[in-house]
Motif scaffolding. Sequence first.
Motif, PDB file in Angstrom:
ATOM      1  N   TYR A   1      29.509  48.650 -38.059  1.00 25.92           N
ATOM      2  CA  TYR A   1      28.292  49.349 -37.671  1.00 25.92           C
ATOM      3  C   TYR A   1      28.103  49.378 -36.161  1.00 25.92           C
ATOM      4  CZ  TYR A   1      27.077  49.494 -42.609  1.00 25.92           C
ATOM      5  OH  TYR A   1      27.076  49.744 -43.960  1.00 25.92           O
ATOM      6  N   GLU A   2      28.557  48.336 -35.466  1.00 20.43           N
ATOM      7  CA  GLU A   2      28.511  48.365 -34.006  1.00 20.43           C
ATOM      8  C   GLU A   2      29.401  49.482 -33.475  1.00 20.43           C
ATOM      9  OE1 GLU A   2      27.709  43.590 -33.157  1.00 20.43           O
ATOM     10  OE2 GLU A   2      29.732  44.428 -33.007  1.00 20.43           O
ATOM     11  N   PHE A   3      30.602  49.633 -34.066  1.00 22.14           N
ATOM     12  CA  PHE A   3      31.503  50.711 -33.645  1.00 22.14           C
ATOM     13  C   PHE A   3      30.866  52.077 -33.882  1.00 22.14           C
ATOM     14  CE2 PHE A   3      34.585  53.953 -34.954  1.00 22.14           C
ATOM     15  CZ  PHE A   3      35.326  54.073 -33.789  1.00 22.14           C
ATOM     16  N   LEU A   4      30.320  52.299 -35.068  1.00 24.03           N
ATOM     17  CA  LEU A   4      29.725  53.594 -35.394  1.00 24.03           C
ATOM     18  C   LEU A   4      28.519  53.890 -34.518  1.00 24.03           C
ATOM     19  CD1 LEU A   4      29.972  53.452 -39.300  1.00 24.03           C
ATOM     20  CD2 LEU A   4      31.356  54.855 -37.754  1.00 24.03           C
ATOM     21  N   LEU A   5      27.724  52.863 -34.219  1.00 27.91           N
ATOM     22  CA  LEU A   5      26.550  53.051 -33.370  1.00 27.91           C
ATOM     23  C   LEU A   5      26.963  53.431 -31.952  1.00 27.91           C
ATOM     24  CD1 LEU A   5      23.538  52.876 -32.734  1.00 27.91           C
ATOM     25  CD2 LEU A   5      23.789  50.392 -32.530  1.00 27.91           C
TER      26      LEU A   5
ATOM     27  N   LEU B   1      26.493  57.050 -29.727  1.00 29.63           N
ATOM     28  CA  LEU B   1      25.885  57.144 -28.400  1.00 29.63           C
ATOM     29  C   LEU B   1      26.841  57.754 -27.385  1.00 29.63           C
ATOM     30  CD1 LEU B   1      24.102  53.658 -28.307  1.00 29.63           C
ATOM     31  CD2 LEU B   1      23.015  55.892 -28.645  1.00 29.63           C
ATOM     32  N   ILE B   2      28.134  57.390 -27.468  1.00 28.76           N
ATOM     33  CA  ILE B   2      29.129  57.927 -26.538  1.00 28.76           C
ATOM     34  C   ILE B   2      29.330  59.430 -26.749  1.00 28.76           C
ATOM     35  CG2 ILE B   2      31.609  57.892 -25.975  1.00 28.76           C
ATOM     36  CD1 ILE B   2      31.563  54.878 -26.466  1.00 28.76           C
TER      37      ILE B   2
ATOM     38  N   VAL C   1      21.842  47.041 -31.338  1.00 27.08           N
ATOM     39  CA  VAL C   1      21.808  47.363 -29.908  1.00 27.08           C
ATOM     40  C   VAL C   1      21.823  46.077 -29.094  1.00 27.08           C
ATOM     41  CG1 VAL C   1      20.349  48.254 -28.051  1.00 27.08           C
ATOM     42  CG2 VAL C   1      20.716  49.619 -30.106  1.00 27.08           C
ATOM     43  N   LYS C   2      21.086  45.079 -29.535  1.00 29.47           N
ATOM     44  CA  LYS C   2      21.042  43.796 -28.833  1.00 29.47           C
ATOM     45  C   LYS C   2      22.421  43.146 -28.776  1.00 29.47           C
ATOM     46  CE  LYS C   2      18.704  39.287 -28.873  1.00 29.47           C
ATOM     47  NZ  LYS C   2      17.688  38.452 -29.577  1.00 29.47           N
ATOM     48  N   THR C   3      23.144  43.144 -29.901  1.00 31.03           N
ATOM     49  CA  THR C   3      24.474  42.513 -29.911  1.00 31.03           C
ATOM     50  C   THR C   3      25.465  43.321 -29.074  1.00 31.03           C
ATOM     51  OG1 THR C   3      25.105  43.652 -31.965  1.00 31.03           O
ATOM     52  CG2 THR C   3      24.078  41.481 -32.175  1.00 31.03           C
ATOM     53  N   LEU C   4      25.350  44.654 -29.083  1.00 30.86           N
ATOM     54  CA  LEU C   4      26.228  45.473 -28.245  1.00 30.86           C
ATOM     55  C   LEU C   4      25.986  45.192 -26.768  1.00 30.86           C
ATOM     56  CD1 LEU C   4      26.209  48.971 -30.002  1.00 30.86           C
ATOM     57  CD2 LEU C   4      28.185  47.492 -29.643  1.00 30.86           C
ATOM     58  N   ARG C   5      24.719  45.117 -26.382  1.00 33.50           N
ATOM     59  CA  ARG C   5      24.405  44.824 -24.985  1.00 33.50           C
ATOM     60  C   ARG C   5      24.989  43.482 -24.557  1.00 33.50           C
ATOM     61  NH1 ARG C   5      18.097  46.847 -25.132  1.00 33.50           N
ATOM     62  NH2 ARG C   5      18.443  48.943 -24.294  1.00 33.50           N
ATOM     63  N   SER C   6      24.927  42.513 -25.447  1.00 31.78           N
ATOM     64  CA  SER C   6      25.456  41.186 -25.138  1.00 31.78           C
ATOM     65  C   SER C   6      26.962  41.239 -24.918  1.00 31.78           C
ATOM     66  CB  SER C   6      25.121  40.213 -26.269  1.00 31.78           C
ATOM     67  OG  SER C   6      25.670  38.937 -26.032  1.00 31.78           O
ATOM     68  N   LYS C   7      27.680  41.975 -25.749  1.00 31.83           N
ATOM     69  CA  LYS C   7      29.132  42.072 -25.618  1.00 31.83           C
ATOM     70  C   LYS C   7      29.523  42.812 -24.342  1.00 31.83           C
ATOM     71  CE  LYS C   7      30.060  41.669 -30.564  1.00 31.83           C
ATOM     72  NZ  LYS C   7      30.652  42.259 -31.784  1.00 31.83           N
ATOM     73  N   LEU C   8      28.768  43.841 -23.998  1.00 27.43           N
ATOM     74  CA  LEU C   8      29.050  44.578 -22.766  1.00 27.43           C
ATOM     75  C   LEU C   8      28.763  43.709 -21.540  1.00 27.43           C
ATOM     76  CD1 LEU C   8      27.500  48.046 -23.706  1.00 27.43           C
ATOM     77  CD2 LEU C   8      29.916  47.399 -23.735  1.00 27.43           C
TER      78      LEU C   8
END
Length: 227
Positions: A152-156, A160-161, A193-200
């Motif tokens: 789901y992180e990939f699809l999200l 956005l991209i 979104v929170k977990t994606l921001r953390s990884k970035l």
Amino acid sequence: MPLSILIVEDELSIAETLQYACHAEQIQTQHVGFGQQALDTLKKQSFDMIILDIGLPDMTGFEVCKQLRRFCNTPVLFLTARNHEVDRILGLEIGADDYVTKPFSPREIVARIKAIQRRLHPETEQTVAGFQLDEHASRIYYQQQLLQLTRYEFLLLKTLISQPHRVFSRVTLMDTVWQSAEDSMERTVDTHVKTLRSKLRDIALAQNLAAAEWIVTHRGMGYSLLP
């Protein structure tokens, strides 16, 4: 996504020149000097492309290409000191994608590599603001670093991209990303979104980059990749 190239060339000076030119363009390389080494390597490891010298010590590049085509469809660019038309025709007929004669410009080789990749994968890659989306491999890179993402992180992030300045509402993201999930709620978007921001942020810190919130919150509206 960084490309990976197998260089099959017995002249070390030529191989090193090619490696230097590739590395300057963020292309990863591995070098072997014999045909059999190349075949053994390709049976164990995958590459985006092969640069293959015709005049190898143990077998010709033509023979290497014939054998690897039995188990491998990786694009091949031939290098040769010979400029005979019959050699070019033979090389293309047995499965090569391009043919370059020596001496050559290393930058021309890199340009040909990129041209072949664009031709083979015309719509699978997208680069936006430090992100590289490879839909064919279901991978996203940030600052040349592979992101370890859940489905789901990939699809999200892919969504956005795809339209970097568009503001996606939570409802739209739910319908696009979680369309097959049961009992999901809008706050699921916020959590991901929170977990994606953390990884970035972790990658930015590891590379000593200035912190940037690429995923922008638009209060009462949703999210976008860029402002």
